[in-house]
Design an enzyme around this catalytic site. Structure first.
Site, PDB file in Angstrom:
ATOM      1  N   THR A  22       2.914 -14.175  12.114  1.00  0.00           N
ATOM      2  CA  THR A  22       3.956 -13.242  12.574  1.00  0.00           C
ATOM      3  C   THR A  22       3.397 -12.209  13.552  1.00  0.00           C
ATOM      4  OG1 THR A  22       3.503 -11.893  10.627  1.00  0.00           O
ATOM      5  CG2 THR A  22       5.374 -13.412  10.472  1.00  0.00           C
TER       6      THR A  22
ATOM      7  N   GLN B  62       1.031 -10.760  16.960  1.00  0.00           N
ATOM      8  CA  GLN B  62       1.047 -11.060  18.406  1.00  0.00           C
ATOM      9  C   GLN B  62       0.379 -12.406  18.712  1.00  0.00           C
ATOM     10  OE1 GLN B  62      -0.253  -8.475  22.097  1.00  0.00           O
ATOM     11  NE2 GLN B  62      -2.098  -9.370  21.224  1.00  0.00           N
ATOM     12  N   ASP B  63      -0.883 -12.558  18.280  1.00  0.00           N
ATOM     13  CA  ASP B  63      -1.627 -13.775  18.634  1.00  0.00           C
ATOM     14  C   ASP B  63      -1.071 -14.987  17.900  1.00  0.00           C
ATOM     15  OD1 ASP B  63      -3.116 -11.906  19.917  1.00  0.00           O
ATOM     16  OD2 ASP B  63      -5.030 -12.406  18.970  1.00  0.00           O
TER      17      ASP B  63
ATOM     18  N   ASP C  45      -0.780 -14.911   0.652  1.00  0.00           N
ATOM     19  CA  ASP C  45      -1.470 -13.702   1.106  1.00  0.00           C
ATOM     20  C   ASP C  45      -2.956 -14.045   1.268  1.00  0.00           C
ATOM     21  OD1 ASP C  45      -0.710 -10.411   0.709  1.00  0.00           O
ATOM     22  OD2 ASP C  45      -2.836 -10.996   0.892  1.00  0.00           O
TER      23      ASP C  45
ATOM     24  N   THR D 116     -13.999  -9.498  16.825  1.00  0.00           N
ATOM     25  CA  THR D 116     -13.502  -8.468  17.739  1.00  0.00           C
ATOM     26  C   THR D 116     -14.606  -7.702  18.469  1.00  0.00           C
ATOM     27  OG1 THR D 116     -12.420  -6.299  17.753  1.00  0.00           O
ATOM     28  CG2 THR D 116     -13.313  -6.998  15.656  1.00  0.00           C
TER      29      THR D 116
ATOM     30  N   GLU E 132     -14.622  -4.695  18.800  1.00  0.00           N
ATOM     31  CA  GLU E 132     -14.882  -3.458  18.054  1.00  0.00           C
ATOM     32  C   GLU E 132     -16.212  -3.536  17.303  1.00  0.00           C
ATOM     33  OE1 GLU E 132     -12.981  -0.292  17.499  1.00  0.00           O
ATOM     34  OE2 GLU E 132     -12.591  -1.065  19.492  1.00  0.00           O
TER      35      GLU E 132
ATOM     36  N   TYR F 159     -12.470  -0.729  10.038  1.00  0.00           N
ATOM     37  CA  TYR F 159     -11.941  -1.996  10.589  1.00  0.00           C
ATOM     38  C   TYR F 159     -13.090  -2.848  11.147  1.00  0.00           C
ATOM     39  CZ  TYR F 159      -9.934  -5.218  14.013  1.00  0.00           C
ATOM     40  OH  TYR F 159      -9.637  -6.350  14.760  1.00  0.00           O
TER      41      TYR F 159
ATOM     42  N   LYS G 143     -14.688  -6.473   9.870  1.00  0.00           N
ATOM     43  CA  LYS G 143     -14.700  -7.651  10.746  1.00  0.00           C
ATOM     44  C   LYS G 143     -16.121  -8.186  10.938  1.00  0.00           C
ATOM     45  CE  LYS G 143     -10.499  -8.683  12.160  1.00  0.00           C
ATOM     46  NZ  LYS G 143      -9.978 -10.045  12.255  1.00  0.00           N
TER      47      LYS G 143
ATOM     48  N   ARG H 193       2.917  -6.993  21.735  1.00  0.00           N
ATOM     49  CA  ARG H 193       1.938  -6.116  21.086  1.00  0.00           C
ATOM     50  C   ARG H 193       2.660  -5.147  20.136  1.00  0.00           C
ATOM     51  NH1 ARG H 193      -3.170  -5.457  19.262  1.00  0.00           N
ATOM     52  NH2 ARG H 193      -4.587  -4.638  20.837  1.00  0.00           N
TER      53      ARG H 193
END
Ligand code: NAP
Ligand code: F7E
Length: 323
Positions: A10, A12-13, A58, A125, A127, A150, A154, A185
């Site tokens: 669900t 963006q990507d 989930d 990512t 990040e 975050y 990751k 986005r």
């Protein structure tokens, strides 16, 4: 017909990847948290909601993931689900780690035990580079220094993906993707917050946009281009990690210039306020990625450049609000 299982369908990507794989003739199975209550607006906008087989579950539920993979027997697994908002990760680091770090490990376990012939993609990512300061663009060999809960979550997922490849001879790889944006986005991210805010100002629905640190610089690309790279990584003979980026960095000032220019405003200074609540405890000041390996081995290149991307987003936000 090849079968793909996508988590984060669900998002963006997930929406762009579903569209891409369907266009290539895949049977697409997408994990959703709640078939009734999840927000499917992106899949609806791309007109793919009824073409994806939505599977409830989930990322934090390992048994459910094992059952799903046993049933579907996918050829390709794309792990895109995550708590993705960096700012929110300081407010809920435990949930961020449960989903992004432990959730990925649970999916890797399900992959190893129930679908080990599949190929596995992990959404890593830029990040993860966070606090690295260098005059060179960042690539697959650059060391990592996460600057948020975050990014740290990751990093764990990234190294677990490498570890499962090295330990169990599985096809598992990571795409280290730099920021990628689109009209799909989420509104909390700075690009869409600005393009939506600019459209509201144009239509008289709002007077200003409140932001945090506008000196930040990012390597922003188009999400539609980046999902192509994910697919290409899983078409390789050998699992390898790739940086996916444009190689060009812009500041939020540049973003504001282009977005406001779209509505005929040259000086945006009276329309922007700054609020400490949007500042981060430890900011990532600048990121720029080197995409040479992806160009060389995947034959991948970004197609949409920054200005075109921002204009596309402002236009779409104007169209949505006018409706
Ligand atoms: P996004 O739009 O925020 O979508 C996140 C998705 O994860 C949503 O579908 C969400 O479902 C799902 N999700 C969250 N928690 C979940 C859970 N516990 N179980 C199952 N699903 C869950 O993110 P995106 O921008 O498409 O990013 C996709 C992936 O790439 C993420 O892993 C992100 O960290 C990574 N990434 C993104 C960028 C970028 O610039 N976009 C760059 C590098 C890496 P709901 O609809 O139920 O909330
Ligand atoms: O922030 C600054 C903010 O939230 C970009 C996620 O997809 O890309 C995304 O993470 C920059 C930061 O994206 C506001 O401080 C200023 O320096 O749009 P963002 P992000 O943090 O780069 C990476 C690659 C991911 O992996 C993530 O999942 O913009 N900024 N003022 C602001 N940011 C926000 N959100 N809101 C502001 O008002």
């Amino acid at each position: 017909m090849p079968k793909a299982f996508i988590t984060g369908t669900t998002g963006q990507d997930g929406a762009y990847l579903s569209e891409l794989l369907l266009s290539k003739g895949y049977e697409v199975h997408g994990l959703v948290r709640d078939k009734e209550k999840s927000d499917f607006w992106r899949l609806v906008e791309l007109d793919v909601k009824d073409k994806v087989n939505l599977v409830e579950g989930d990322l934090t539920d390992e048994e459910r993931l094992k059952n799903i993979l046993t049933d579907i027997k996918p050829d390709e697994i794309y792990n895109l689900a995550a708590q993705t908002f960096v700012g929110a990760s300081w407010h809920d680091p435990v949930a961020t780690a449960d989903i992004n770090a432990m959730g990925t490990l649970k999916l890797l376990e399900a992959f190893k035990n129930c679908a080990s012939n599949a190929k596995f993609y992990q959404a890593s990512t830029s990040e993860m580079y966070g606090g690295i300061h260098t005059s060179f663009a960042l690539d697959e060999a650059t060391s990592l220094h996460p600057r948020s809960p975050y990014a740290t979550s990751k990093l764990f997922a990234h190294w677990m993906t490498v570890n499962y490849r090295e330990s169990f001879d599985l096809f598992s790889c990571s795409g280290i993707l730099f920021n990628h944006e689109s009209p799909l986005r989420g509104i909390e991210f700075v690009t869409r917050k600005i393009t939506d805010g600019v459209a509201r100002i144009k239509l008289g629905l709002s007077k200003s946009i409140s932001l945090g640190n506008i000196d930040a610089k990012r390597d922003w690309g188009f999400a539609g281009d980046y999902v192509e790279a994910m697919w290409l990584m899983l078409q390789q003979e050998k699992p390898e990690d790739f940086v996916i980026s444009t190689g060009v960095t812009h500041s939020i000032h540049d973003l504001l210039d282009i977005a406001f220019e779209e509505i005929g405003i040259n000086d945006w200074s009276n329309y922007i306020t700054q609020d400490p609540k949007f500042m981060r405890p430890s900011e990532v000041k600048e990121l720029c990625g080197k995409n040479e390996k992806a160009k060389r081995l995947l034959g991948w290149e970004p197609k949409v450049e920054f200005k075109e991307l921002v204009k596309m987003m402002v236009e779409k936000d104007l169209e949505r609000l006018e409706k």
